[in-house]
Design an enzyme around this catalytic site. Sequence first.
Site, PDB file in Angstrom:
ATOM      1  N   HIS A   1      -8.811   0.560  -3.679  1.00  0.00           N
ATOM      2  CA  HIS A   1      -9.417   0.632  -2.403  1.00  0.00           C
ATOM      3  C   HIS A   1     -10.166   2.213  -2.319  1.00  0.00           C
ATOM      4  O   HIS A   1      -9.340   2.933  -2.174  1.00  0.00           O
ATOM      5  CB  HIS A   1      -8.511   0.125  -1.422  1.00  0.00           C
ATOM      6  CG  HIS A   1      -9.436   0.033   0.067  1.00  0.00           C
ATOM      7  ND1 HIS A   1      -8.686  -0.134   1.245  1.00  0.00           N
ATOM      8  CD2 HIS A   1     -10.216  -0.061   0.009  1.00  0.00           C
ATOM      9  CE1 HIS A   1      -9.431  -0.193   2.239  1.00  0.00           C
ATOM     10  NE2 HIS A   1     -11.108  -0.368   1.445  1.00  0.00           N
TER      11      HIS A   1
ATOM     12  N   ASP B   1      -6.095  -6.790   3.863  1.00  0.00           N
ATOM     13  CA  ASP B   1      -5.921  -5.030   4.347  1.00  0.00           C
ATOM     14  C   ASP B   1      -6.193  -4.630   5.530  1.00  0.00           C
ATOM     15  O   ASP B   1      -7.383  -4.990   6.301  1.00  0.00           O
ATOM     16  CB  ASP B   1      -6.972  -4.171   3.224  1.00  0.00           C
ATOM     17  CG  ASP B   1      -6.476  -2.918   3.089  1.00  0.00           C
ATOM     18  OD1 ASP B   1      -4.960  -2.781   4.206  1.00  0.00           O
ATOM     19  OD2 ASP B   1      -7.008  -2.266   2.370  1.00  0.00           O
TER      20      ASP B   1
ATOM     21  N   SER C   1       1.087  -1.192  -0.152  1.00  0.00           N
ATOM     22  CA  SER C   1      -0.116   0.201   0.057  1.00  0.00           C
ATOM     23  C   SER C   1       0.243   1.304  -0.130  1.00  0.00           C
ATOM     24  O   SER C   1       2.039   1.327   0.699  1.00  0.00           O
ATOM     25  CB  SER C   1      -0.621  -0.081   1.086  1.00  0.00           C
ATOM     26  OG  SER C   1      -1.068   1.453   1.802  1.00  0.00           O
TER      27      SER C   1
ATOM     28  N   ASP D   1      -4.472   3.667  -1.610  1.00  0.00           N
ATOM     29  CA  ASP D   1      -5.460   4.040  -1.067  1.00  0.00           C
ATOM     30  C   ASP D   1      -6.614   5.168  -1.210  1.00  0.00           C
ATOM     31  O   ASP D   1      -6.026   6.090  -0.681  1.00  0.00           O
ATOM     32  CB  ASP D   1      -5.547   4.318   0.549  1.00  0.00           C
ATOM     33  CG  ASP D   1      -5.363   2.167   0.984  1.00  0.00           C
ATOM     34  OD1 ASP D   1      -6.005   1.796   0.682  1.00  0.00           O
ATOM     35  OD2 ASP D   1      -3.656   2.206   1.474  1.00  0.00           O
TER      36      ASP D   1
ATOM     37  N   MET E   1     -12.056   4.034  -0.286  1.00  0.00           N
ATOM     38  CA  MET E   1     -12.867   4.764   0.897  1.00  0.00           C
ATOM     39  C   MET E   1     -13.625   6.004   0.791  1.00  0.00           C
ATOM     40  O   MET E   1     -13.365   6.833   1.373  1.00  0.00           O
ATOM     41  CB  MET E   1     -11.893   4.549   2.346  1.00  0.00           C
ATOM     42  CG  MET E   1     -11.215   2.947   2.298  1.00  0.00           C
ATOM     43  SD  MET E   1      -9.978   3.428   3.138  1.00  0.00           S
ATOM     44  CE  MET E   1      -8.774   2.673   2.078  1.00  0.00           C
TER      45      MET E   1
ATOM     46  N   MET F   1      -9.605   8.003   0.044  1.00  0.00           N
ATOM     47  CA  MET F   1     -10.299   8.424   1.184  1.00  0.00           C
ATOM     48  C   MET F   1     -10.562   9.669   1.277  1.00  0.00           C
ATOM     49  O   MET F   1     -10.045  11.398   0.436  1.00  0.00           O
ATOM     50  CB  MET F   1      -9.364   7.940   2.160  1.00  0.00           C
ATOM     51  CG  MET F   1      -8.693   7.186   2.332  1.00  0.00           C
ATOM     52  SD  MET F   1      -7.889   6.806   3.961  1.00  0.00           S
ATOM     53  CE  MET F   1      -6.910   5.071   4.217  1.00  0.00           C
TER      54      MET F   1
ATOM     55  N   MET G   1     -11.330  -5.836   5.399  1.00  0.00           N
ATOM     56  CA  MET G   1     -10.435  -4.669   6.730  1.00  0.00           C
ATOM     57  C   MET G   1     -10.996  -5.849   7.658  1.00  0.00           C
ATOM     58  O   MET G   1     -11.308  -6.013   8.130  1.00  0.00           O
ATOM     59  CB  MET G   1     -11.653  -3.725   6.647  1.00  0.00           C
ATOM     60  CG  MET G   1     -11.346  -2.534   5.771  1.00  0.00           C
ATOM     61  SD  MET G   1     -10.099  -1.870   3.889  1.00  0.00           S
ATOM     62  CE  MET G   1      -8.799  -1.912   6.053  1.00  0.00           C
TER      63      MET G   1
ATOM     64  N   HIS H   1      -1.326  -1.225  -3.980  1.00  0.00           N
ATOM     65  CA  HIS H   1      -2.932  -1.051  -4.020  1.00  0.00           C
ATOM     66  C   HIS H   1      -2.616   0.479  -3.103  1.00  0.00           C
ATOM     67  O   HIS H   1      -1.686   1.329  -3.189  1.00  0.00           O
ATOM     68  CB  HIS H   1      -2.646  -2.084  -2.344  1.00  0.00           C
ATOM     69  CG  HIS H   1      -3.971  -1.803  -1.697  1.00  0.00           C
ATOM     70  ND1 HIS H   1      -5.273  -2.232  -1.935  1.00  0.00           N
ATOM     71  CD2 HIS H   1      -4.401  -0.727  -0.698  1.00  0.00           C
ATOM     72  CE1 HIS H   1      -6.042  -2.398  -1.087  1.00  0.00           C
ATOM     73  NE2 HIS H   1      -5.506  -1.445   0.176  1.00  0.00           N
TER      74      HIS H   1
HETATM   75  C1  DX5 Z   1      -6.436   1.441   5.639  1.00  0.00           C
HETATM   76  C2  DX5 Z   1      -5.667   1.237   4.574  1.00  0.00           C
HETATM   77  C3  DX5 Z   1      -4.958   0.344   4.684  1.00  0.00           C
HETATM   78  C4  DX5 Z   1      -3.589   0.485   4.847  1.00  0.00           C
HETATM   79  C5  DX5 Z   1      -2.762  -1.170   5.230  1.00  0.00           C
HETATM   80  O1  DX5 Z   1      -7.429   2.226   5.628  1.00  0.00           O
HETATM   81  O2  DX5 Z   1      -7.010   0.682   3.243  1.00  0.00           O
HETATM   82  O3  DX5 Z   1      -4.944  -0.565   2.886  1.00  0.00           O
HETATM   83  O4  DX5 Z   1      -2.437   1.300   3.684  1.00  0.00           O
HETATM   84  O5  DX5 Z   1      -1.493   0.310   5.705  1.00  0.00           O
HETATM   85  P1  DX5 Z   1      -1.342  -1.353   7.303  1.00  0.00           P
HETATM   86  O6  DX5 Z   1      -0.479  -2.367   6.109  1.00  0.00           O
HETATM   87  O7  DX5 Z   1       0.171  -0.468   7.643  1.00  0.00           O
HETATM   88  O8  DX5 Z   1      -2.246  -1.395   8.115  1.00  0.00           O
HETATM   89 ZN    ZN Z   2      -6.700  -0.145   1.536  1.00  0.00          ZN
END
Ligand code: DX5
Ligand code: ZN
Length: 215
Positions: free
Chosen positions: A63, A175, A7, A32, A65, A34, A137, A30
């Site tokens: 991903h 994740d 990620s 993220d 969010m 948000m 998650m 990956h």
């Molecule tokens: C959190 C993200 C994850 C995050 C994971 O909301 O969706 O993808 O980057 O990070 P680690 O592996 O550090 O938990």
């Molecule tokens: Zn993620």
Amino acid sequence: MVKIAPSILSADFCDLDREIRRVSTADWLHVDVMDGMFVPNITIGVPVVASIRKHTDMFLDVHLMVEKPGRYVEAFAKAGADLLSVHLEADLPPAIHDALRAMEDNGVKKAIALRPITSAEAVLPYLEQGLDMVLVMTVEPGFGGQKFMTDQLSKIRAIRDYIDRYCPGCDLEVDGGVNLETARLVTEAGANVLVAGSAVYGAADPAAMIAALRG
Ligand code: DX5
Ligand code: ZN
């Protein structure tokens, strides 16, 4: 074979080109996204995904969010995402079904994501529609570097069972809080794609960590 998806949330956003090259031995990247509404954090959006696409051929696992993610499916597909995950909690079921159809129409792989509170059974109506991946998650979405929630292991097992029965070939991604210890637990429970942010980017040798997580 287990796939590893570092990620970039844990990367240095000022030098993404170098940060992506550091994890180029991984299977997927990956990303993220948000919106500060679905989760209490704001990260990156469509223009950054488009820029990443110009710098790498890696499979982009995006991903989302964000609230009402169907609004952005076409834009992220055009930006170069290979797969999009939408959260079941981010809109009403008919809108989630529409978002998945939009992914199909735009030629991207389609996935649903579940917050820790959401039950395994919630995936069933979507598995019947056909999915490329389910994302479970194992932390509350919003931030990297959180502690793995072991109470999610039974959900991973249940979803693995549903996938084998109703949608064989669908990937099961985990994740949040994945490290060498929890990677073993989630793969034993049936996950075959592991997201790892802090474990990979916090390692002195990311490539060695990716290989170790795969093993
Ligand atoms: C959190 C993200 C994850 C995050 C994971 O909301 O969706 O993808 O980057 O990070 P680690 O592996 O550090 O938990
Ligand atoms: Zn993620």
